[in-house]
Design a protein around this motif. Structure first.
Motif, PDB file in Angstrom:
ATOM      1  N   GLY A 145     -18.082 -43.194  41.485  1.00 43.90           N
ATOM      2  CA  GLY A 145     -19.389 -42.374  41.528  1.00 43.90           C
ATOM      3  C   GLY A 145     -19.182 -40.970  40.744  1.00 43.90           C
ATOM      4  O   GLY A 145     -17.882 -40.558  40.988  1.00 43.90           O
ATOM      5  N   LEU A 146     -20.209 -40.590  40.019  1.00 43.46           N
ATOM      6  CA  LEU A 146     -20.284 -39.305  39.558  1.00 43.46           C
ATOM      7  C   LEU A 146     -20.972 -38.409  40.457  1.00 43.46           C
ATOM      8  O   LEU A 146     -22.278 -38.651  40.552  1.00 43.46           O
ATOM      9  CB  LEU A 146     -20.714 -39.229  38.221  1.00 43.46           C
ATOM     10  N   ILE A 147     -20.452 -37.526  41.252  1.00 49.41           N
ATOM     11  CA  ILE A 147     -20.685 -36.619  42.407  1.00 49.41           C
ATOM     12  C   ILE A 147     -20.674 -35.115  42.094  1.00 49.41           C
ATOM     13  O   ILE A 147     -19.840 -34.769  41.425  1.00 49.41           O
ATOM     14  CB  ILE A 147     -20.452 -37.141  43.766  1.00 49.41           C
ATOM     15  N   ARG A 148     -21.388 -34.645  43.034  1.00 52.51           N
ATOM     16  CA  ARG A 148     -21.117 -33.318  43.236  1.00 52.51           C
ATOM     17  C   ARG A 148     -20.120 -32.751  44.570  1.00 52.51           C
ATOM     18  O   ARG A 148     -20.420 -33.580  45.520  1.00 52.51           O
ATOM     19  CB  ARG A 148     -22.514 -32.405  43.448  1.00 52.51           C
ATOM     20  N   SER A 149     -19.376 -32.085  44.360  1.00 57.20           N
ATOM     21  CA  SER A 149     -18.234 -31.859  45.541  1.00 57.20           C
ATOM     22  C   SER A 149     -18.859 -30.984  46.440  1.00 57.20           C
ATOM     23  O   SER A 149     -19.777 -30.293  45.907  1.00 57.20           O
ATOM     24  CB  SER A 149     -17.016 -31.438  44.735  1.00 57.20           C
ATOM     25  N   PRO A 150     -18.327 -30.654  47.649  1.00 61.33           N
ATOM     26  CA  PRO A 150     -16.975 -31.165  48.187  1.00 61.33           C
ATOM     27  C   PRO A 150     -17.318 -32.641  48.703  1.00 61.33           C
ATOM     28  O   PRO A 150     -18.412 -32.899  48.854  1.00 61.33           O
ATOM     29  CB  PRO A 150     -16.608 -30.044  49.053  1.00 61.33           C
ATOM     30  N   VAL A 151     -16.267 -33.169  48.976  1.00 68.78           N
ATOM     31  CA  VAL A 151     -16.405 -34.613  49.658  1.00 68.78           C
ATOM     32  C   VAL A 151     -15.527 -34.744  50.893  1.00 68.78           C
ATOM     33  O   VAL A 151     -14.064 -34.428  50.684  1.00 68.78           O
ATOM     34  CB  VAL A 151     -16.093 -35.846  49.089  1.00 68.78           C
ATOM     35  N   ASP A 152     -15.740 -34.607  51.974  1.00 68.89           N
ATOM     36  CA  ASP A 152     -14.964 -34.719  53.343  1.00 68.89           C
ATOM     37  C   ASP A 152     -14.822 -36.014  53.828  1.00 68.89           C
ATOM     38  O   ASP A 152     -15.398 -36.435  54.875  1.00 68.89           O
ATOM     39  CB  ASP A 152     -15.528 -33.778  54.223  1.00 68.89           C
ATOM     40  N   GLN A 153     -14.123 -36.955  53.179  1.00 68.00           N
ATOM     41  CA  GLN A 153     -13.970 -38.132  53.285  1.00 68.00           C
ATOM     42  C   GLN A 153     -12.228 -38.604  53.095  1.00 68.00           C
ATOM     43  O   GLN A 153     -11.934 -38.425  51.961  1.00 68.00           O
ATOM     44  CB  GLN A 153     -14.758 -39.107  52.574  1.00 68.00           C
ATOM     45  N   LYS A 154     -11.616 -39.254  53.936  1.00 67.32           N
ATOM     46  CA  LYS A 154     -10.295 -39.456  53.903  1.00 67.32           C
ATOM     47  C   LYS A 154     -10.176 -40.689  52.836  1.00 67.32           C
ATOM     48  O   LYS A 154      -9.148 -40.605  52.243  1.00 67.32           O
ATOM     49  CB  LYS A 154      -9.686 -39.741  55.385  1.00 67.32           C
ATOM     50  N   LYS A 155     -11.139 -41.542  52.960  1.00 69.50           N
ATOM     51  CA  LYS A 155     -10.937 -42.756  51.977  1.00 69.50           C
ATOM     52  C   LYS A 155     -11.409 -42.512  50.749  1.00 69.50           C
ATOM     53  O   LYS A 155     -10.958 -43.346  49.618  1.00 69.50           O
ATOM     54  CB  LYS A 155     -11.845 -43.961  52.451  1.00 69.50           C
ATOM     55  N   ILE A 156     -11.967 -41.377  50.327  1.00 68.06           N
ATOM     56  CA  ILE A 156     -12.450 -40.946  49.066  1.00 68.06           C
ATOM     57  C   ILE A 156     -11.676 -39.991  48.351  1.00 68.06           C
ATOM     58  O   ILE A 156     -11.383 -38.692  48.819  1.00 68.06           O
ATOM     59  CB  ILE A 156     -14.011 -40.387  49.023  1.00 68.06           C
ATOM     60  N   ASN A 157     -11.088 -40.377  47.048  1.00 68.40           N
ATOM     61  CA  ASN A 157     -10.700 -39.266  46.028  1.00 68.40           C
ATOM     62  C   ASN A 157     -11.537 -39.032  45.136  1.00 68.40           C
ATOM     63  O   ASN A 157     -12.422 -39.662  44.791  1.00 68.40           O
ATOM     64  CB  ASN A 157      -9.528 -40.118  45.331  1.00 68.40           C
ATOM     65  N   ILE A 158     -11.199 -37.608  44.524  1.00 67.52           N
ATOM     66  CA  ILE A 158     -12.284 -37.065  43.640  1.00 67.52           C
ATOM     67  C   ILE A 158     -11.482 -36.452  42.437  1.00 67.52           C
ATOM     68  O   ILE A 158     -10.360 -35.847  42.900  1.00 67.52           O
ATOM     69  CB  ILE A 158     -13.261 -35.965  44.197  1.00 67.52           C
ATOM     70  N   MET A 159     -12.009 -36.271  41.543  1.00 64.97           N
ATOM     71  CA  MET A 159     -11.278 -35.759  40.370  1.00 64.97           C
ATOM     72  C   MET A 159     -12.436 -34.800  39.617  1.00 64.97           C
ATOM     73  O   MET A 159     -13.351 -35.335  39.127  1.00 64.97           O
ATOM     74  CB  MET A 159     -10.650 -36.838  39.117  1.00 64.97           C
ATOM     75  N   PRO A 160     -12.238 -33.419  39.479  1.00 64.14           N
ATOM     76  CA  PRO A 160     -13.295 -32.732  38.864  1.00 64.14           C
ATOM     77  C   PRO A 160     -13.364 -33.144  37.503  1.00 64.14           C
ATOM     78  O   PRO A 160     -12.110 -33.512  36.696  1.00 64.14           O
ATOM     79  CB  PRO A 160     -12.546 -31.445  38.891  1.00 64.14           C
TER      80      PRO A 160
END
Length: 291
Positions: A145-160
């Protein structure tokens, strides 16, 4: 039961038309090769080789079997190759979700670069807001996904992947269009087109934080979810809007963008998101390319 080795043995004999030469080609002795071909004929149920001629020849059934045997080997080799490429992320399929704002920012550059490096990974795109992307990632309905942070989900990793300033979209006919930059107090009481709080929460909160910090009370006359819709409403003269700088790439006339007259204007961050339990190897290829 037929095995791939039977096809290789038969092809060697059929091409050499000589058991001895075929055995040498296969790095084996002639008796075991002859026995393997006999077993092959017993399994197929019909003679494939005429042995009482010199050189030996193929029966009509053998000619047909040779064509099919070569195809079986070709397909098996292809299957092995595709499996190996897929396992290292050089082949496969990725489902990528995007927001409307990301379409106008870094998306085209990301995709062009990825396709150049990984031409055999097919890409499928879905447009959805960040909140829906998080749900889709949790359910493994999408890979990235190309999303706007923040993401408070244990299963989801994000990279700016991109940070851009929030600017002011202004109708061309407005007096504000003559400003080089927009003082933040000008927003107080000015007709504003805002992002919908339920479907565009990220940009809505960015704006609200700016208003609260500077004690601004804008006059919100309309809200919308999609960036291009907001820009269209600005161009129609309904008001101004706070938008990411990449909105300047939207091909709509009659609007201009001006920076906020702030030393530290609000910044919009775009992130790549993926489920850490999604083991699609092509995800790693995408991430490595970005790094």
């Amino acid at each position: 039961m037929l095995e791939l080795r039977h096809f290789r043995y038969f092809i060697a004999v059929a091409e050499e038309l000589h058991f001895g030469k075929a055995a040498q080609r296969l790095f084996m002795t002639q008796p075991p090769l002859s026995m393997q071909i006999r077993q092959l004929e017993e399994t197929v149920g019909v003679p494939l080789i005429v042995r009482d001629s010199r050189p030996i020849s193929l029966t009509a059934a053998g000619e047909v079997f040779l064509i099919q045997a070569k195809e079986v080997l070709r397909q098996s080799e292809s299957a092995i190759k595709h499996a190996q490429l897929t396992s290292v992320g050089k082949e496969g399929h990725l489902i990528i979700a995007v927001t409307s704002a990301s379409v106008f920012s870094i998306l085209s550059q990301l995709i062009a670069t990825f396709k150049q490096s990984y031409p055999y990974v097919s890409l499928e795109f879905k447009e959805m807001v960040s909140k829906d992307q998080i749900e889709a990632l949790n359910q493994n309905d999408i890979n990235i996904g190309l999303i706007r942070s923040p993401v408070d989900q244990k299963k989801i990793n994000i990279m700016p992947v991109q940070v851009e300033p929030i600017v002011v979209a202004i109708p061309k006919g407005s007096d504000l269009a003559d400003f080089e930059s927009i003082p933040v107090d000008v927003l107080d009481g000015t007709a504003l087109i805002g992002f919908a709080p339920d479907t565009a929460e990220y940009f809505c909160k960015l704006s609200e934080k700016l208003f609260t910090t500077h004690n601004i009370k804008p006059l919100i006359v309309q809200t919308a979810t999609q960036l291009h819709t907001i820009i269209a409403l600005v161009a129609a003269g309904l008001g101004i809007a706070l938008v990411p700088e990449s909105a300047g790439r939207i091909n709509i006339e009659n609007f201009v963008l001006r920076p906020l007259a702030l030393d530290s204007p609000p910044q919009a961050e775009l992130c790549l998101a993926w489920n850490k339990n999604d083991h699609n190897p092509a995800i790693s290829s995408f991430l490595e390319l970005l790094k």
